[in-house]
Design a protein around this motif. Structure first.
Motif, PDB file in Angstrom:
ATOM      1  N   ALA A   1       0.827  -1.205   0.000  1.00 35.25           N
ATOM      2  CA  ALA A   1       0.000   0.000   0.000  1.00 35.25           C
ATOM      3  C   ALA A   1       0.862   1.255   0.000  1.00 35.25           C
ATOM      4  O   ALA A   1       0.561   2.232  -0.695  1.00 35.25           O
ATOM      5  CB  ALA A   1      -0.928  -0.006   1.208  1.00 35.25           C
ATOM      6  N   SER A   2       1.943   1.241   0.777  1.00 39.41           N
ATOM      7  CA  SER A   2       2.805   2.423   0.854  1.00 39.41           C
ATOM      8  C   SER A   2       3.474   2.714  -0.479  1.00 39.41           C
ATOM      9  O   SER A   2       3.639   3.877  -0.871  1.00 39.41           O
ATOM     10  CB  SER A   2       3.858   2.247   1.954  1.00 39.41           C
ATOM     11  OG  SER A   2       4.844   1.286   1.596  1.00 39.41           O
ATOM     12  N   LYS A   3       3.848   1.671  -1.211  1.00 37.37           N
ATOM     13  CA  LYS A   3       4.501   1.872  -2.499  1.00 37.37           C
ATOM     14  C   LYS A   3       3.511   2.362  -3.550  1.00 37.37           C
ATOM     15  O   LYS A   3       3.844   3.215  -4.392  1.00 37.37           O
ATOM     16  CB  LYS A   3       5.189   0.580  -2.950  1.00 37.37           C
ATOM     17  CG  LYS A   3       6.323   0.140  -2.032  1.00 37.37           C
ATOM     18  CD  LYS A   3       7.386   1.223  -1.869  1.00 37.37           C
ATOM     19  CE  LYS A   3       8.541   0.775  -0.995  1.00 37.37           C
ATOM     20  NZ  LYS A   3       9.579   1.815  -0.829  1.00 37.37           N
ATOM     21  N   HIS A   4       2.298   1.842  -3.535  1.00 36.16           N
ATOM     22  CA  HIS A   4       1.279   2.351  -4.442  1.00 36.16           C
ATOM     23  C   HIS A   4       0.983   3.822  -4.145  1.00 36.16           C
ATOM     24  O   HIS A   4       0.778   4.624  -5.071  1.00 36.16           O
ATOM     25  CB  HIS A   4       0.006   1.513  -4.335  1.00 36.16           C
ATOM     26  CG  HIS A   4       0.055   0.235  -5.106  1.00 36.16           C
ATOM     27  ND1 HIS A   4      -0.359   0.131  -6.411  1.00 36.16           N
ATOM     28  CD2 HIS A   4       0.483  -0.999  -4.757  1.00 36.16           C
ATOM     29  CE1 HIS A   4      -0.200  -1.107  -6.838  1.00 36.16           C
ATOM     30  NE2 HIS A   4       0.317  -1.816  -5.852  1.00 36.16           N
ATOM     31  N   ALA A   5       0.961   4.183  -2.882  1.00 41.75           N
ATOM     32  CA  ALA A   5       0.719   5.581  -2.510  1.00 41.75           C
ATOM     33  C   ALA A   5       1.822   6.487  -3.038  1.00 41.75           C
ATOM     34  O   ALA A   5       1.563   7.613  -3.484  1.00 41.75           O
ATOM     35  CB  ALA A   5       0.612   5.698  -0.988  1.00 41.75           C
ATOM     36  N   LEU A   6       3.070   6.015  -2.991  1.00 44.96           N
ATOM     37  CA  LEU A   6       4.188   6.803  -3.527  1.00 44.96           C
ATOM     38  C   LEU A   6       3.991   7.095  -5.010  1.00 44.96           C
ATOM     39  O   LEU A   6       4.247   8.212  -5.472  1.00 44.96           O
ATOM     40  CB  LEU A   6       5.509   6.054  -3.312  1.00 44.96           C
ATOM     41  CG  LEU A   6       6.073   6.032  -1.897  1.00 44.96           C
ATOM     42  CD1 LEU A   6       7.315   5.154  -1.846  1.00 44.96           C
ATOM     43  CD2 LEU A   6       6.410   7.445  -1.423  1.00 44.96           C
ATOM     44  N   HIS A   7       3.545   6.099  -5.761  1.00 42.52           N
ATOM     45  CA  HIS A   7       3.333   6.314  -7.189  1.00 42.52           C
ATOM     46  C   HIS A   7       2.246   7.361  -7.417  1.00 42.52           C
ATOM     47  O   HIS A   7       2.393   8.250  -8.268  1.00 42.52           O
ATOM     48  CB  HIS A   7       2.972   4.995  -7.877  1.00 42.52           C
ATOM     49  CG  HIS A   7       4.149   4.118  -8.140  1.00 42.52           C
ATOM     50  ND1 HIS A   7       4.763   4.033  -9.370  1.00 42.52           N
ATOM     51  CD2 HIS A   7       4.846   3.287  -7.316  1.00 42.52           C
ATOM     52  CE1 HIS A   7       5.781   3.194  -9.300  1.00 42.52           C
ATOM     53  NE2 HIS A   7       5.853   2.726  -8.058  1.00 42.52           N
ATOM     54  N   GLY A   8       1.172   7.279  -6.666  1.00 45.92           N
ATOM     55  CA  GLY A   8       0.102   8.253  -6.825  1.00 45.92           C
ATOM     56  C   GLY A   8       0.568   9.668  -6.527  1.00 45.92           C
ATOM     57  O   GLY A   8       0.246  10.615  -7.263  1.00 45.92           O
ATOM     58  N   LEU A   9       1.338   9.823  -5.464  1.00 47.41           N
ATOM     59  CA  LEU A   9       1.826  11.139  -5.064  1.00 47.41           C
ATOM     60  C   LEU A   9       2.818  11.698  -6.074  1.00 47.41           C
ATOM     61  O   LEU A   9       2.674  12.826  -6.563  1.00 47.41           O
ATOM     62  CB  LEU A   9       2.475  11.051  -3.682  1.00 47.41           C
ATOM     63  CG  LEU A   9       3.224  12.297  -3.202  1.00 47.41           C
ATOM     64  CD1 LEU A   9       2.283  13.481  -3.069  1.00 47.41           C
ATOM     65  CD2 LEU A   9       3.932  12.010  -1.873  1.00 47.41           C
ATOM     66  N   PHE A  10       3.847  10.920  -6.389  1.00 47.70           N
ATOM     67  CA  PHE A  10       4.952  11.470  -7.163  1.00 47.70           C
ATOM     68  C   PHE A  10       4.676  11.514  -8.663  1.00 47.70           C
ATOM     69  O   PHE A  10       5.280  12.336  -9.364  1.00 47.70           O
ATOM     70  CB  PHE A  10       6.241  10.723  -6.831  1.00 47.70           C
ATOM     71  CG  PHE A  10       6.787  11.119  -5.487  1.00 47.70           C
ATOM     72  CD1 PHE A  10       7.517  12.282  -5.350  1.00 47.70           C
ATOM     73  CD2 PHE A  10       6.519  10.365  -4.359  1.00 47.70           C
ATOM     74  CE1 PHE A  10       7.995  12.683  -4.117  1.00 47.70           C
ATOM     75  CE2 PHE A  10       6.997  10.755  -3.118  1.00 47.70           C
ATOM     76  CZ  PHE A  10       7.735  11.923  -2.996  1.00 47.70           C
ATOM     77  N   GLU A  11       3.771  10.703  -9.171  1.00 41.62           N
ATOM     78  CA  GLU A  11       3.373  10.861 -10.561  1.00 41.62           C
ATOM     79  C   GLU A  11       2.576  12.153 -10.741  1.00 41.62           C
ATOM     80  O   GLU A  11       2.683  12.831 -11.767  1.00 41.62           O
ATOM     81  CB  GLU A  11       2.570   9.642 -11.026  1.00 41.62           C
ATOM     82  CG  GLU A  11       3.446   8.410 -11.227  1.00 41.62           C
ATOM     83  CD  GLU A  11       2.649   7.146 -11.508  1.00 41.62           C
ATOM     84  OE1 GLU A  11       1.391   7.216 -11.492  1.00 41.62           O
ATOM     85  OE2 GLU A  11       3.262   6.093 -11.731  1.00 41.62           O
ATOM     86  N   THR A  12       1.806  12.506  -9.724  1.00 37.98           N
ATOM     87  CA  THR A  12       1.095  13.784  -9.760  1.00 37.98           C
ATOM     88  C   THR A  12       2.066  14.947  -9.634  1.00 37.98           C
ATOM     89  O   THR A  12       1.980  15.938 -10.381  1.00 37.98           O
ATOM     90  CB  THR A  12       0.049  13.853  -8.632  1.00 37.98           C
ATOM     91  OG1 THR A  12      -0.844  12.745  -8.733  1.00 37.98           O
ATOM     92  CG2 THR A  12      -0.751  15.145  -8.707  1.00 37.98           C
ATOM     93  N   LEU A  13       2.991  14.849  -8.694  1.00 38.02           N
ATOM     94  CA  LEU A  13       3.984  15.919  -8.514  1.00 38.02           C
ATOM     95  C   LEU A  13       4.776  16.136  -9.798  1.00 38.02           C
ATOM     96  O   LEU A  13       5.051  17.281 -10.173  1.00 38.02           O
ATOM     97  CB  LEU A  13       4.925  15.569  -7.361  1.00 38.02           C
ATOM     98  CG  LEU A  13       6.056  16.572  -7.108  1.00 38.02           C
ATOM     99  CD1 LEU A  13       5.488  17.926  -6.684  1.00 38.02           C
ATOM    100  CD2 LEU A  13       7.020  16.039  -6.049  1.00 38.02           C
ATOM    101  N   ARG A  14       5.141  15.059 -10.477  1.00 34.80           N
ATOM    102  CA  ARG A  14       5.909  15.179 -11.721  1.00 34.80           C
ATOM    103  C   ARG A  14       5.198  16.088 -12.718  1.00 34.80           C
ATOM    104  O   ARG A  14       5.807  16.967 -13.341  1.00 34.80           O
ATOM    105  CB  ARG A  14       6.139  13.801 -12.339  1.00 34.80           C
ATOM    106  CG  ARG A  14       6.911  13.862 -13.649  1.00 34.80           C
ATOM    107  CD  ARG A  14       6.816  12.560 -14.410  1.00 34.80           C
ATOM    108  NE  ARG A  14       7.518  11.489 -13.713  1.00 34.80           N
ATOM    109  CZ  ARG A  14       6.997  10.296 -13.452  1.00 34.80           C
ATOM    110  NH1 ARG A  14       5.752  10.033 -13.806  1.00 34.80           N
ATOM    111  NH2 ARG A  14       7.698   9.376 -12.841  1.00 34.80           N
ATOM    112  N   MET A  15       3.892  15.888 -12.880  1.00 33.76           N
ATOM    113  CA  MET A  15       3.136  16.700 -13.823  1.00 33.76           C
ATOM    114  C   MET A  15       3.065  18.163 -13.388  1.00 33.76           C
ATOM    115  O   MET A  15       3.048  19.065 -14.224  1.00 33.76           O
ATOM    116  CB  MET A  15       1.732  16.121 -13.995  1.00 33.76           C
ATOM    117  CG  MET A  15       1.701  14.766 -14.689  1.00 33.76           C
ATOM    118  SD  MET A  15       0.010  14.180 -15.031  1.00 33.76           S
ATOM    119  CE  MET A  15      -0.573  13.819 -13.355  1.00 33.76           C
TER     120      MET A  15
END
Length: 275
Positions: A159-173
């Motif tokens: 769950a923590s790793k999936h959350a990282l993807h959600g956060l940082f893929e958004t930040l990237r944009m």
């Protein structure tokens, strides 16, 4: 050219005293970067800083910082900016795992895993972002192969790793037009102590070993691949010991993948897959 990209640049590494974090500090120090190591192990911080200074003549800061504590992150980032003038690269490497079924895992374990793996990266990035924006810098986040292949008995970790993807893929944009790159890294099985120090359901540390059916990478090899990816400012770096056929099976035949591959990835006997 790659050898000059990070010369005199400021690189911050969380969980920098052991495993991949330690190898990253060595790799970027070899490239001539100023290094700031954040970790919670004071003796290791002192010893590793001395090693980097003595062997590589590196300019190093070593700071005690529990990344799950937002105030400690704010103070550490402030000290780094004051000392070096800014931050060019933040590597969110600190992380912990567990080994227990969902039903047997205390809520406190879920909270601790998320506090370190997810909020630790969030805390450090939030405080470093103004400097990264000012310098056109880069954020690197250590994720996991569990981003595409959830591991048995690691529900909080997955769950923590999936959350990282959600956060940082958004930040990237949100920051790419301002010159900041965000790279997610998904290492495969690597020879670190993260599994040896895994929590169990009640929050205690499990010192047992996990038998893996896959080749285990050396931290130095993983660190070098991350360094090369950082030089090219990649968006995603997949460093998985699980070959492309397995990933294809996971996408096209998920039930087969869950029965055949997930138990092996998780270090358990396939017969336990249906328990």
């Amino acid at each position: 050219m790659g050898r000059r990209v990070f010369q005199q640049k400021v690189v911050v590494i969380t969980g920098g005293c052991a495993g991949i974090g330690r190898a990253l500090a060595l790799r970027f120090a070899q490239a001539g970067a100023h290094i700031a190591i954040l970790d919670i192990h004071d003796e290791s911080l002192v010893a590793f800083r001395q090693q980097l200074q003595d062997k590589l003549n590196a300019d190093v800061m070593a700071l005690h910082c529990d990344v799950s504590d937002d105030q400690q992150c704010a103070e550490a980032i402030s000290q780094i900016v004051e000392r070096f003038g800014g931050i060019d690269l933040l590597i969110n490497n600190a992380g912990i795992t567990h080994r227990s079924t969902f039903a047997e895992t205390d809520a406190a374990v879920f909270q601790r895993i998320m506090a370190v793996n997810y909020f630790g990266a969030l805390n450090c990035t939030r405080h470093a972002l103004p400097s990264l924006l000012a310098r056109g810098g880069q954020v690197i986040v250590l994720s996991s192969l569990s981003g595409f292949a959830p591991l048995l008995y690691r529900s909080a970790y997955n769950a923590s790793k999936h959350a990282l993807h959600g956060l940082f893929e958004t930040l990237r944009m949100e920051v790419r037009e301002q010159g900041v790159n965000v790279m997610l890294v998904t290492p495969g099985f690597t020879a670190t102590d993260i599994r040896k120090n895994a929590l169990v359901g009640d929050g205690s540390v499990n010192q047992g070993t996990v038998n893996l059916a896959f080749k285990v990478s050396a931290p130095a090899d993983v660190a070098d691949a991350i360094y090369q990816g950082a030089c090219k400012r990649k968006r995603l770096l997949v460093l998985s010991n699980v070959d492309w056929q397995a990933r294809l099976v996971a996408r096209l035949f998920p039930r087969l993948f869950e029965r055949w591959m997930v138990p092996r990835l998780s270090g358990v006997k396939p017969a336990r897959a249906n328990e």
